[in-house]
Enzyme design. Structure first.
Site, PDB file in Angstrom:
ATOM      1  CG  HIS A  99       0.045  -7.838   3.085  1.00 43.01           C
ATOM      2  ND1 HIS A  99      -0.095  -8.991   2.355  1.00 43.01           N
ATOM      3  CD2 HIS A  99      -1.209  -7.450   3.429  1.00 43.01           C
ATOM      4  CE1 HIS A  99      -1.382  -9.284   2.243  1.00 43.01           C
ATOM      5  NE2 HIS A  99      -2.076  -8.379   2.898  1.00 43.01           N
ATOM      6  CG  HIS A 101      -3.631  -4.682   6.393  1.00 45.21           C
ATOM      7  ND1 HIS A 101      -4.279  -4.119   5.316  1.00 45.21           N
ATOM      8  CD2 HIS A 101      -3.555  -6.014   6.119  1.00 45.21           C
ATOM      9  CE1 HIS A 101      -4.582  -5.071   4.437  1.00 45.21           C
ATOM     10  NE2 HIS A 101      -4.153  -6.229   4.893  1.00 45.21           N
TER      11      HIS A 101
HETATM   12  P1  5GP Z   1      -5.140  -8.735   2.334  1.00 42.63           P
HETATM   13  O1  5GP Z   1      -4.404  -9.696   1.447  1.00 42.63           O
HETATM   14  O2  5GP Z   1      -4.556  -8.649   3.717  1.00 42.63           O
HETATM   15  O3  5GP Z   1      -6.615  -8.986   2.373  1.00 42.63           O
HETATM   16  O4  5GP Z   1      -5.022  -7.282   1.766  1.00 42.63           O
HETATM   17  C1  5GP Z   1      -4.328  -6.913   0.611  1.00 42.63           C
HETATM   18  C2  5GP Z   1      -4.380  -5.420   0.510  1.00 42.63           C
HETATM   19  O5  5GP Z   1      -3.634  -5.032  -0.623  1.00 42.63           O
HETATM   20  C3  5GP Z   1      -5.783  -4.839   0.336  1.00 42.63           C
HETATM   21  O6  5GP Z   1      -6.088  -3.971   1.409  1.00 42.63           O
HETATM   22  C4  5GP Z   1      -5.721  -4.117  -1.002  1.00 42.63           C
HETATM   23  O7  5GP Z   1      -6.416  -2.897  -1.006  1.00 42.63           O
HETATM   24  C5  5GP Z   1      -4.227  -3.901  -1.211  1.00 42.63           C
HETATM   25  N1  5GP Z   1      -3.837  -3.869  -2.600  1.00 42.63           N
HETATM   26  C6  5GP Z   1      -4.219  -4.737  -3.577  1.00 42.63           C
HETATM   27  N2  5GP Z   1      -3.649  -4.416  -4.747  1.00 42.63           N
HETATM   28  C7  5GP Z   1      -2.877  -3.316  -4.523  1.00 42.63           C
HETATM   29  C8  5GP Z   1      -2.029  -2.524  -5.358  1.00 42.63           C
HETATM   30  O8  5GP Z   1      -1.858  -2.754  -6.537  1.00 42.63           O
HETATM   31  N3  5GP Z   1      -1.399  -1.468  -4.751  1.00 42.63           N
HETATM   32  C9  5GP Z   1      -1.553  -1.192  -3.423  1.00 42.63           C
HETATM   33  N4  5GP Z   1      -0.889  -0.143  -2.942  1.00 42.63           N
HETATM   34  N5  5GP Z   1      -2.332  -1.925  -2.616  1.00 42.63           N
HETATM   35  C10 5GP Z   1      -3.000  -2.977  -3.156  1.00 42.63           C
END
Ligand code: 5GP
Ligand code: ZN
Length: 133
Positions: A99, A101
């Site tokens: 993903h 951001h």
């Molecule tokens: P990373 O893996 O880059 O640290 O970030 C993962 C992102 O996914 C986080 O910013 C978190 O807030 C988001 N996230 C985690 N679970 C969910 C979810 O169930 N729904 C959504 N829309 N975002 C999520």
């Protein structure tokens, strides 16, 4: 990858605030946003992170990210946009489905860039050599 949260968002098993969808990608609002409009762009096909993802799909993804970023910037009248990727747990990745951001930024949002550290020119030279090898 049945237990992947983002695969479940792709399949609709878990709801999300979708803002864009095409054949290969989905974009939806991050549930814990840095600022309102914080968006995640994901490939529909599971991969762990962008380092593991197919090159052709990665190329397509950055074009989608650019388009959505422009849309967010205009519609939310943001002063700037951060585009970032956390790869692997050591870099803060918590969801192991690729993903990107997209974070709308505002002059007065109070966020700061990560702190920097001091190093010697020898450190820089050695590091550059290591990476180039
Ligand atoms: P990373 O893996 O880059 O640290 O970030 C993962 C992102 O996914 C986080 O910013 C978190 O807030 C988001 N996230 C985690 N679970 C969910 C979810 O169930 N729904 C959504 N829309 N975002 C999520
Ligand atoms: Zn997945």
């Amino acid at each position: 990858m049945n237990d992947c949260l983002f695969c479940k968002i792709v399949s609709g098993e878990i709801p999300s605030y979708k803002i864009y969808e095409d054949e290969d990608f989905l974009a939806f609002l991050d549930i814990n946003p840095v600022n309102l409009g914080h968006t995640l762009v994901i490939p529909k096909k599971h991969s762990t992170n962008i380092l593991e993802m197919e090159d052709e799909l990665s190329k397509k993804m950055i074009i989608v990210v650019k388009k959505i970023s422009q849309k967010i910037k205009t519609s939310l009248k943001s002063d700037g946009i951060n585009i970032l990727i956390n790869n692997e747990a050591g870099a803060g990745q918590i969801i192991f489905h690729t993903h990107i951001h997209i974070i709308p930024r505002f002059k007065d949002d109070g966020l700061q860039h990560w702190p920097s550290k001091k190093f010697t020119s020898e450190d820089f030279l050695k590091t550059a050599e290591k990476i180039k090898k």
